[in-house]
Structures are given as structure tokens and as C-alpha cells.
Design a protein around this motif. Structure first.
Motif: not given
Length: 424
Positions: A264, A268, A273, A276, A281, A284-285
Motif C-alpha cells: 500500500s 497508494l 492516495l 483507503i 477499496q 480497487r485502487a
């Protein structure tokens, strides 16, 4: 006196068939990485990057010590944790502990079922409501109708779903030098957001439902073999095998926690991002950033770990309730032999399922579950410490100095973080 042979299949850990010989410790550790935990670790990695990876190094010995204590209490006494609390402490202590654990479990079940359904919908456009109901029914039927020996084998094989999160690391670009620095030379802060993240990580890794499940499953495996009550001394080799089992389970849980946070952070967080909040989620991300394979592995892992964790959550609640009221209990019993026990499993599943249909947001469910786990864990750890140090309870197998120190540290961490947050 005659030696009691604990977990005969677990007595020999080395050699071919390793997975088949491991027992409750492996299942307990793997179920620690349930969809709500995956969502927590994903959020921490997205929000803080590699900054909280050091918690994996700290949480492993603490979680292993707590679970070893729960396992030893069940193994040595032949009684579940709720029974031991009932025998040693006031009834209000027992009722409060069980109430907190069951309430947290129900919220967790609802959140996990929702995450499993949402993740499956990433793979196929199936209507949400019938899908989440179907998942709950399948898991409930398996837990009630499948004989224990076969069911425990299913749970052990489901632990392999954790490998999906290790595999994700091979599909993303990770700066391992930065990872090593943040693990061993962490930059620790005292702001409220950082403290909330610490509470979430430790609360997810050291969860009260695991204590009840671990102790009761140790008893369950003995009852499955129809063995006599414990006698002293029993073979020290079986105690060592139990510890290998528990450490293997918690190591797998923390390794997956570490992998999710790294993945992550490397994807992300690196792309900005940082919000989350659920497991689906995160899956999906990951797709547009790390590729379809990473997103697919993440989603499949959520379904596999949820299939493992939801029965453990429901079973943990049922063990606690049945032991509190003295009902016949155990997955090795048939439905007609333990109606109250299996009724408690069904009730936990149904209430958790209903939470998903009455407008309670899954994120709120996770939030309240984390709060309840945080409230229940410190007093339960303290109760387990007292029980494990008692010669009257554990005989010559009471907790040693290492176990005592680690449990005290776990108690101080779990109790101190919420206090630090409130006074900040």
C-alpha cells in the motif's frame, strides 16, 4: 501419573506434511488478517507510507506471547478462557469481558462479510444483497454441518490464501532500502493521527476474539480424541510443539500485515492516495497503479481470509457464550448435542449480516469494532496474565519471566495508547 499426549499429529513438526500437522495456532494467526484487518493495514500504509512498518517487529513477540498464553491455558487445564475466568473472578468480570468480545465480533463479522461481497463484485457483477447473504449461509452451513476434523482441515488450507499478499510484493516496485531504514530506524510522532494509527494496528493484531478461540480450540482438539483430563507432568515436547504452532501462526499474520503495508505504501501512498479505508477499496485502487494482477491477488486474498476469519469470529463468540452459561460446546459435537453453541454461531452470523442491511456503514462498523477490541484487550490480557501465573490454574506450567514481561508490555501498549490519545 500417566502422561497426557497433546496434539499427537502436532508433536512432530519437522518433515513432510508440515501444514497438516500444525493446529489451532496457524488458524488463529491466519484469521488475524481478516478483511477488516486488511483494510486497516491498507489505510495505514496509504496514509503513512513505510513510516509504521516498525510496528510489525514490535507486535510479533507481543502477539505471539499473548496467543501462547491463551493456548497454554487451554492445553494445560482442558478448559476454555471463559470457564477459567468464571472460576477465578467475579461474574460481572466474566459478563463484561464476554459482552465486549461478542459485540466487537458481531461488528467485525458484518464488516468482513461486506468486504468479501464487495471484493467478489470486483471480479464479477453480482448483486450485493444476495451475494453477501449467500456467503453468510455457506460459511454457516459449513461450520455447523461439516465434522470438526474435516472442517479444521479446510480452515488450515484456507490459510494459504495469505500467500496472495506476499505475491503482491512481486508485482509492485518497492524501495527495500527505504523499507529497512523505516523498520529499524523509525521516526515516531505523537500527533493524534499517528496515535490512532498505532491503536488500529495493535488493536487489529492483538484482538480479543483470538484469545477465546485459541484456548477453546486447544481443548477442542483434545476432546476430539476423547482423551482424559490433564495430568502432570505431560510431555514437554507437546508444549514446545504448541509454541511452534502459535509462533508459526502469528509470524504468518505479521508477515502478511507487513506485506500489505509495504504494498500500500509503495503504490497508494506513492501516488497520493491516502484515504483507503476498506479492503475492497484497496484492491480497487491497486489495479490502475500496480496492475490488474496485483488487484486480482488482493481481491482473492480478501475472499480467502474472510472465509477463514468469519467462522473464527462466530466460533469465538459461541465458545465464550456457551462457556459462560455452561452449555455443551465444541465444533466436534453435532448440532443436536450443542444446540446453544451452534445457535450462538448462527446468531452472531445473522446479526452481523443484518448490520449490512440496516444502513450501518462498513467503515463505522470497523471503527466501533476497533474501539471495542481496544476496550476488551487490555483487561483480558491482564486476566490471562493472572491465570497463567497461578500455580492453582497451570500447575508447573505457569508462565515464566519472558512470558510475563511480554504480556505486561502488551497490556501497557494496549492500555496506554488510548490513554495517550485522550490526553493529547
Amino acid at each position: 501419573m500417566k502422561s497426557r499426549h497433546h496434539h499427537q499429529r502436532r508433536a512432530r513438526i519437522r518433515g513432510f506434511g508440515y501444514l497438516g500437522r500444525l493446529g489451532p495456532g496457524l488458524i488463529t494467526g491466519a484469521s488475524d488478517d481478516d478483511p477488516s484487518g486488511i483494510g486497516t493495514y491498507s489505510q495505514v500504509g496509504a496514509a503513512f507510507g513505510f513510516g509504521l512498518l516498525w510496528t510489525a517487529v514490535v507486535s510479533l513477540p507481543l502477539a505471539a506471547a499473548v496467543q501462547e498464553t491463551a493456548a497454554r491455558l487451554g492445553l494445560v487445564t482442558g478448559k476454555g478462557l471463559a470457564v477459567l475466568i468464571k472460576e477465578r473472578f467475579s461474574r460481572w468480570v466474566l459478563y463484561l469481558a464476554v459482552l465486549l468480545v461478542v459485540t466487537a465480533n458481531v461488528f467485525n463479522i458484518g464488516a468482513d462479510l461486506g468486504s468479501m461481497a464487495a471484493s467478489l463484485r470486483l471480479l464479477a457483477p453480482i448483486p450485493y444483497a444476495p451475494l453477501v447473504a449467500l456467503i453468510a449461509v455457506i460459511l454457516l452451513v459449513l461450520e455447523i454441518l461439516v465434522p470438526y476434523r474435516r472442517y479444521s482441515r479446510i480452515l488450515r488450507w484456507l490459510t494459504l490464501s495469505l500467500l496472495a499478499y506476499i505475491a503482491v510484493l512481486f508485482t509492485v516496485n518497492v524501495r527495500w532500502g527505504t523499507v529497512a531504514r523505516d523498520v529499524f530506524v523509525p521516526s515516531i510522532h505523537g500527533d493524534r493521527a499517528y496515535l490512532v494509527a498505532l491503536i488500529a494496528v495493535f488493536g487489529t493484531t492483538i484482538s480479543p476474539y483470538l484469545f477465546f478461540w485459541q484456548a477453546s480450540e486447544e481443548v477442542e482438539e483434545e476432546e476430539e480424541k476423547k482423551e482424559s483430563p490433564p495430568s502432570y507432568p505431560f510431555d514437554i515436547g507437546h508444549l514446545r510443539a504448541m509454541r511452534v504452532d502459535v509462533v508459526a501462526g502469528m509470524t504468518s499474520a505479521v508477515a502478511v500485515m507487513f506485506a500489505i503495508m509495504v504494498a500500500s505504501a509503495a503504490t497508494l501512498h506513492a501516488h497520493g492516495l491516502t484515504t483507503i479505508q476498506t479492503a475492497d477499496q484497496a484492491a480497487r485502487a491497486l489495479r490502475p497503479i500496480a496492475g490488474r494482477v496485483a488487484g486480482l491477488l488482493f481481491a482473492l486474498g480478501i475472499v480467502g481470509t474472510g472465509s477463514l476469519a468469519v467462522p473464527v469470529l462466530a466460533g469465538s463468540s459461541a465458545y465464550a457464550v456457551a462457556e459462560t452459561f455452561g452449555w455443551p460446546e465444541g465444533l466436534s459435537r453435532t448440532f443436536t448435542e450443542a444446540i446453544g453453541f451452534y445457535g450462538s454461531i448462527a446468531a452472531a452470523m445473522i446479526v452481523g449480516l443484518v448490520l449490512g442491511f440496516i444502513g450501518i456503514d462498513p467503515i463505522c462498523a470497523l471503527y466501533y469494532s476497533a474501539i471495542l477490541n481496544g476496550l476488551a484487550a487490555p483487561p483480558l490480557i491482564l486476566l490471562m496474565l493472572i491465570l497463567s501465573r497461578s500455580t492453582g490454574t497451570c500447575g508447573p506450567w505457569r508462565g515464566g519471566s519472558t512470558s510475563t514481561v511480554l504480556l505486561l508490555v502488551a497490556f501497557l501498549v494496549m492500555a496506554g495508547l488510548p490513554i495517550a490519545y485522550l490526553v493529547r
